[in-house]
Design a protein around this motif. Structure first.
Motif, mmCIF file in Angstrom:
data_model
loop_
_atom_site.group_PDB
_atom_site.id
_atom_site.type_symbol
_atom_site.label_atom_id
_atom_site.label_comp_id
_atom_site.label_asym_id
_atom_site.label_seq_id
_atom_site.Cartn_x
_atom_site.Cartn_y
_atom_site.Cartn_z
ATOM 1 N N MET A 107 37.430 23.017 40.498
ATOM 2 C CA MET A 107 38.708 23.269 40.021
ATOM 3 C C MET A 107 39.579 24.127 41.194
ATOM 4 O O MET A 107 40.613 23.400 41.593
ATOM 5 C CB MET A 107 38.793 24.018 38.911
ATOM 6 N N HIS A 138 25.106 32.414 40.073
ATOM 7 C CA HIS A 138 24.688 31.480 38.943
ATOM 8 C C HIS A 138 23.639 30.972 38.954
ATOM 9 O O HIS A 138 23.271 30.396 37.972
ATOM 10 C CB HIS A 138 26.053 31.004 38.397
ATOM 11 N N TRP A 193 36.324 29.690 45.984
ATOM 12 C CA TRP A 193 37.412 30.549 45.320
ATOM 13 C C TRP A 193 37.428 31.635 46.073
ATOM 14 O O TRP A 193 38.528 32.437 46.011
ATOM 15 C CB TRP A 193 37.186 30.715 43.817
ATOM 16 N N ALA A 206 26.181 31.183 30.817
ATOM 17 C CA ALA A 206 27.471 30.331 30.841
ATOM 18 C C ALA A 206 27.139 28.950 31.285
ATOM 19 O O ALA A 206 26.110 28.814 32.213
ATOM 20 C CB ALA A 206 28.358 31.130 31.564
ATOM 21 N N PHE A 207 27.691 27.913 30.694
ATOM 22 C CA PHE A 207 27.745 26.592 31.173
ATOM 23 C C PHE A 207 28.021 26.610 32.666
ATOM 24 O O PHE A 207 27.341 25.922 33.590
ATOM 25 C CB PHE A 207 28.356 25.593 30.554
ATOM 26 N N PHE A 208 29.547 27.017 33.262
ATOM 27 C CA PHE A 208 29.676 27.218 34.575
ATOM 28 C C PHE A 208 29.965 28.717 34.822
ATOM 29 O O PHE A 208 30.003 29.357 34.132
ATOM 30 C CB PHE A 208 30.996 26.159 34.584
ATOM 31 N N SER A 209 29.898 28.729 36.151
ATOM 32 C CA SER A 209 30.426 30.176 36.663
ATOM 33 C C SER A 209 31.930 30.202 36.789
ATOM 34 O O SER A 209 32.368 29.183 37.257
ATOM 35 C CB SER A 209 29.612 30.417 37.961
ATOM 36 N N TYR A 210 32.478 31.211 36.582
ATOM 37 C CA TYR A 210 33.843 31.427 36.930
ATOM 38 C C TYR A 210 34.368 32.542 37.572
ATOM 39 O O TYR A 210 33.283 33.588 37.493
ATOM 40 C CB TYR A 210 34.655 31.654 35.331
ATOM 41 N N PRO A 211 35.024 32.938 38.567
ATOM 42 C CA PRO A 211 35.410 33.921 38.949
ATOM 43 C C PRO A 211 35.531 35.067 38.083
ATOM 44 O O PRO A 211 36.382 35.086 36.982
ATOM 45 C CB PRO A 211 36.695 33.740 39.791
ATOM 46 N N SER A 215 27.667 35.656 33.960
ATOM 47 C CA SER A 215 26.634 34.337 33.761
ATOM 48 C C SER A 215 25.974 34.451 32.503
ATOM 49 O O SER A 215 25.631 33.632 31.604
ATOM 50 C CB SER A 215 25.729 33.878 34.995
ATOM 51 N N LEU A 216 25.228 35.729 32.275
ATOM 52 C CA LEU A 216 24.706 36.017 30.930
ATOM 53 C C LEU A 216 25.729 36.381 29.606
ATOM 54 O O LEU A 216 26.597 37.366 30.178
ATOM 55 C CB LEU A 216 23.943 37.066 31.285
ATOM 56 N N GLU A 251 39.835 23.931 31.545
ATOM 57 C CA GLU A 251 39.040 24.552 32.534
ATOM 58 C C GLU A 251 39.847 25.067 33.848
ATOM 59 O O GLU A 251 39.761 26.193 34.217
ATOM 60 C CB GLU A 251 37.729 23.891 33.143
ATOM 61 N N TYR A 252 40.776 24.219 34.214
ATOM 62 C CA TYR A 252 41.915 24.548 35.260
ATOM 63 C C TYR A 252 42.420 25.909 35.003
ATOM 64 O O TYR A 252 42.877 26.639 35.532
ATOM 65 C CB TYR A 252 42.887 23.425 35.404
ATOM 66 N N MET A 269 40.651 29.077 34.976
ATOM 67 C CA MET A 269 40.645 29.525 36.403
ATOM 68 C C MET A 269 41.849 30.477 36.611
ATOM 69 O O MET A 269 41.794 31.026 37.726
ATOM 70 C CB MET A 269 40.475 28.394 37.282
#
Lengths: 513, 513
Positions: free
Chosen positions: A28, A103, A161, B275-280, B284-285, B447-448, B451
Motif C-alpha cells: 500500500m 511480523h 513505511w 494478524a493476516f498482514f502487518s500494519y504500522p 501481530s498477535l 486496506e489503503y 494505512m
C-alpha cells in the motif's frame, strides 16, 4: 519521505520509469508512492503479465522496467515469464512486497520462503534492510538489471513505511559490454582466411540487429560464410533492407541436416546450437563431429565490436553487405494454411511492425516467407515457457507506442496469460493478437510421434486436444474489452489484419484452422 | 514397462488415481502411460489450475491427487496454489518432467534450477535416479503427501523412457495423526476445571468437522467455553445440525475486540491467532496480554483424540452438544448487498453443498447469515494467494461428483486462474461460480484507508479499480463453454442460484454490484 517514496524516486532517477503492477496489502505504501507522476504504472491482472510485459519492454527499449509483486506467491506467479526474460537477456527490477520484519516470525498465511523463491531465477536478490538504505538498494538493483539481468528487491513493510529521508543521488552506471580479447579474434581471423570447409556464423543477443547485423552482412559478403540465428532469438531486425539471416530448424533431424556440411561454426552473443528437448537416441548437440565451434563473442560481450575487429583483420570493413530486397507479396486467396497465413502476414505487415511469435505449429516453419516484407522486428520465446507472447506484446507496445505489435500465438499458448488482453484494452495499446485456433496442443501431437509412439490413444489424445469445449476467442476478447473477429479464409484474415493495423488500439483475430 | 508406466502404475496402487495435467514434450512418455485406465487424467490449461484442483480434491477426499507439470516454469506456474495447499494442509504429488539427465548440461531454453524452485514450497523433493527406482520413489512421494504435505518428484526424460521392469509392490502406509501426550491434556483439564476467566477454543485442520467438531460441541456445553475458527479454515462442516463455530474477524481492530475478554485460548490443530498482514503501529498477535494460550493438539496431531481425552478427564463425554437449528430463510428481495446476498445464498443452498469462498469484500463478513442453512462444507483460502477458488472448486467437484459446489469469488480474484472454467465445462462439473463484480480490488481500498492514507489519489486508484474496461463475465464464461447469466437484483440472483443447483454441469453468475 518514507521508504516507498524514496524507492520510487530512486527508480525514476535511475531511468526506470514504468512499473507493471499487481499490488496487494503489503504494497500500500508503494502504491501511494506511485502517485509520483514521473513513474508510469500499468495494472496487470496476473503477475505473469507483469513480468512478461517487463520482458517485452526491455526487448524494445533496452532498459529495464520494474514490476510490483505481492509476497512469495505473487512472485511465484511471475516466475515463468521471468524465466523467459532471463533466457532472453532481458533485464527487469522486481519489487516484491513482504510482511514487516517483525511480523515474519508468526508465519502468517502469506508468509513463505520468499528469498528461496527469488533466488533460482534472479541474478541479483536483496532483502531491504530498512528505509534509510532503500535508495542505495534500488540503485544497485537497477545497475544489476541494466545489462539484461533479473534483479529482485524484497521490500518488507517496515522498509516501505519507515522514514527514509531524501535519497542520496546515485550515479547512473551504463552497462558496458566489453569487446573480446584481440587474441581470440585474431585466431578466428586466421581460420576464416583459410577455412577447412563451409562456415556458419550464428548471431544471438544484440548481434541480431543494428550495427552488428550490418557488420555480419559484410562478413558474409567478404568470406562467403552463411549467417543464421538459433531457432529462437530475443529480437531480430529483419525484412526488406536488412541483412537476411537463415534460421536453424527446431526439430533435431532437420537441424542436423541443416548443419551437417559446416566445418566451422562461429557464435556471436550466443552458444553453439543444442536440441530444445532431449529424445531417446537423439543427440543433444546438433553440429557434426567434424565441425569446430569458435566463440567470437560471449553473451555478455560486444558482438558488434567483435565483428568490427574481425572485419578489420580481414581488411573487409568496407565490403558491401547483401541486403534483403523487398518482396512485393500479393495478398493470397483460398485456404488458411501455414503458407497462405505467412503470405497474408507478409502482405499486411506495416512498416516497422513488431512481431511477437509464439505460434508453435502454425507460424513456426513458414516465417521465411516474411523475410522480404516491410522491415520489422521479430521477438521470440527464449525460455520455452508458453504464455509469453501476450504479455511481451503488451510491454513492447508500451515501449514503442508509435509502432504496431503483431502477436501471433496458438490457442493453447494464449490461455496461460490471457489476462494481458485486459491491460491492452485499458492502455489502448496497438496490439493485434492473432490466435491460431487449431484446438489442440498441436506441437505435442508431433512430439508424441517423434517419440515413436505413432498415433495417440484416446486417453492421451484427451490431454492434447483442447476442442471440448471449443474456446470462443471472440467472446474471450470481448470479455476483456478487446474488439475481435473470427476468420476462416485467408482473404478475411488479410483484410482483418490490415484493418487492425490501420486502427489504433488492440484487436484480436481468431484464425480457425 | 518403462519408467513412466511404472510410475503411473505405482501411483494408482498407492491410491492416487487422478492426475491434473498440463503436459509438455518432456512428459510424452508419462502421457502415454496415462492410457492406464485406472488413472483419471484431467487436462488443465494453466498449471495453477492443476495444483489448485489437487488442493480442492484433497480437502474433500482427504487423499492426495497428482499433478503433471512441465519443467521448472510449469512448476513455477503452479506454485501459488501449492502455497495455498501447503498452508491448508492439503497433500499432493507433483510430477514434474525434466530434460533427460545428459541433456541438462547444455542449458537448453527450458532448463532452470528446477530443484531450487521445488524446494521452498515442497515438504518432500526428489529427483528420480532412473527407471528402476521410480516405483519406490513414487510410493515414497505418496507416503510423504498422504498426511497433507507437498511432495514433488522430478522426472527426467531418461527415467521416464528407460526400461523399468515390473514395479515391486509397495505397502500403502496410512498417515497416523498421533494423540497428544496425556500430561499436556491433563494440565489443560486442570485449567478448564477452574479457568481464570472466559475460554475460547479455536479449531483448525481436521478438527473443524466430523467427530472432533461434535466433541468440541460437548466441551462447550460442559464448560461454557466458546468455540471459534480462525478467519480462514481449510474446511468446516457447518449449517443446520452441526456444532456452530464463531469466526475470529479478519481486520486487526475487530479481532482484538473479539478476543479482548478471553483469559485462555485453547488451540486444536491450529496456532494462536495472528494478524493476516502487518500494519504500522498494530500488533501481530491478536490475543490480549493477559490471555494464556494452550496448545491442545498441534497441526499434525489428532485433534479428535485430544478432545476425547480432555472430555474424559472432565467427565463430560456424554454431554449433549448444542447443534445449530435450521433457519428457514425466506428468499430476500430488493437490492444486492452483502446481507441480501448471504440470505439468498442461505435460502438457495442445497443439502450437502460445498461452498468455496474467495469473496474478499462481498462475502467475507456476512457468512454468519448462512450458519443455519442446509448442512454444507465451507472451504476457505489458507495461504492468501488469490486465484485459489476456481481451481479448488474444480478439484472439489471431481472429488464429490454428487454434490453441488458453489464457488464465490471477487472479479479481481477470479482473473488469476480463470482457465479453471474450461476444465469445469470439459468435465461437466457441478460448479456454480458466483462472480461478485465490484470492478475493483475493493479489499485494497479498505486496506489503503487502514494505512491512514484516506481516499486514493487518481494514480493509486487506477491500480485498484478494474473498471476500465469492465470485464464481461458472461462473455468470459461463454468463451470457455460455461453457461452464464448476469444479475443486478437479489431475486434474480436467488433464482439463478437455485436454477444452477438444479441442473447438472457448471454455470457462472455475474453479480453486478
Amino acid at each position: 519521505m518514507n521508504g516507498a517514496e524514496s524507492l520510487v524516486k530512486t527508480l525514476v532517477s535511475q531511468g526506470v520509469d514504468i512499473c507493471f503492477a499487481n499490488p496487494g496489502t503489503s504494497e500500500m505504501h508503494f502504491l501511494k508512492a506511485l502517485d509520483n507522476p514521473a513513474m508510469r504504472s500499468v495494472l496487470c491482472l496476473f503477475e505473469g503479465v507483469a513480468t512478461g510485459a517487463a520482458d517485452g519492454f526491455f526487448r524494445m527499449k533496452g532498459t529495464p522496467a520494474s514490476t510490483l509483486l505481492h509476497l512469495g506467491p505473487g512472485l511465484a506467479n511471475g516466475l515463468a515469464n521471468i524465466h523467459n526474460a532471463r533466457k532472453a537477456g532481458s533485464g527487469m527490477v522486481n519489487i516484491v512486497g513482504d510482511h514487516a520484519t517483525n511480523h515474519l516470525k508468526y508465519d502468517a498465511p502469506l508468509a513463505s520462503d520468499l528469498d528461496g523463491l527469488a533466488r533460482p531465477l534472479s541474478h541479483w536478490v536483496r532483502r531491504a534492510d530498512g528505509p534509510h538504505t532503500i535508495a542505495a538498494d534500488a540503485a544497485r538493483a537497477v545497475t544489476a538489471a541494466r545489462p539484461g539481468r533479473i534483479a529482485t528487491l524484497i521490500l518488507p513493510g517496515d522498509a516501505s513505511w519507515g522514514e527514509a529521508g531524501e535519497p542520496a543521488p546515485c550515479p547512473v552506471e551504463s552497462p558496458a559490454f566489453k569487446a573480446p580479447p584481440s587474441a581470440r579474434v585474431e585466431a578466428l581471423a586466421r581460420v576464416l582466411k583459410k577455412p577447412e570447409g563451409p562456415v556458419l556464423v550464428i548471431l544471438g543477443g544484440r548481434a541480431c540487429r543494428g550495427e552488428a547485423l550490418d557488420l555480419a552482412g559484410k562478413l558474409a559478403a567478404a568470406t562467403g560464410c552463411r549467417l543464421a540465428t538459433q531457432f529462437f532469438s530475443a529480437r531480430i531486425e529483419r525484412g526488406a533492407g536488412r541483412v537476411p539471416l537463415e534460421r536453424i530448424p527446431y526439430f533435431v533431424a532437420p537441424a542436423l541436416e541443416f548443419l551437417k556440411d559446416f566445418r566451422h561454426i562461429v557464435t556471436v552473443e550466443t552458444d553453439e546450437p543444442v536440441a530444445f528437448f532431449s529424445y531417446p537416441d537423439c543427440p543433444s548437440l546438433l553440429k557434426p563431429e567434424s565441425c569446430a565451434v569458435h566463440g567470437l563473442a560471449e553473451k555478455d560481450e560486444d558482438g558488434a565490436a567483435a565483428l568490427a575487429m574481425l572485419l578489420d583483420l580481414l581488411h573487409a570493413r568496407k565490403t558491401v553487405a547483401r541486403k534483403q530486397p523487398r518482396d512485393k507479396t500479393v495478398a493470397p486467396t483460398g485456404k488458411l494454411d501455414p503458407t497462405s497465413i505467412a503470405l497474408a502476414l507478409a502482405a499486411a505487415l506495416p512498416e516497422n511492425a513488431i512481431v511477437v511469435d509464439e505460434s508453435l505449429t502454425t507460424g513456426r516453419n513458414s516465417m521465411g516467407l516474411t523475410a522480404g516484407a516491410a522491415p520489422h522486428d521479430m521477438i521470440q520465446n527464449m525460455g520455452g515457457s508458453i504464455g509469453f507472447s501476450t504479455p511481451v506484446a503488451t510491454g513492447a507496445a508500451l515501449a514503442c507506442p508509435e509502432r504496431r505489435v503483431i502477436c501471433m500465438t496458438g490457442d493453447g499458448s494464449a490461455m496461460y496469460t490471457i489476462q494481458a488482453l485486459w491491460t491492452q484494452a485499458r492502455e489502448g495499446l496497438n496490439v493485434t493478437t492473432i490466435i491460431f485456433a487449431n484446438r489442440a496442443y498441436e506441437i505435442l501431437r508431433t512430439e508424441y510421434a517423434n517419440m515413436g509412439f505413432g498415433a495417440l490413444g484416446p486417453r492421451a489424445s484427451a490431454m492434447i486436444d483442447i476442442d471440448k469445449p471449443t474456446i470462443d476467442w471472440v467472446a474471450m476478447a470481448k470479455s476483456m474489452g478487446v474488439p475481435a473477429l473470427r476468420v476462416a479464409g485467408v482473404e478475411d484474415f488479410h483484410r482483418g489484419l490490415t484493418k487492425s493495423c490501420a486502427e489504433p488500439g488492440p484487436m484480436l483475430i481468431e484464425v480457425c484452422l
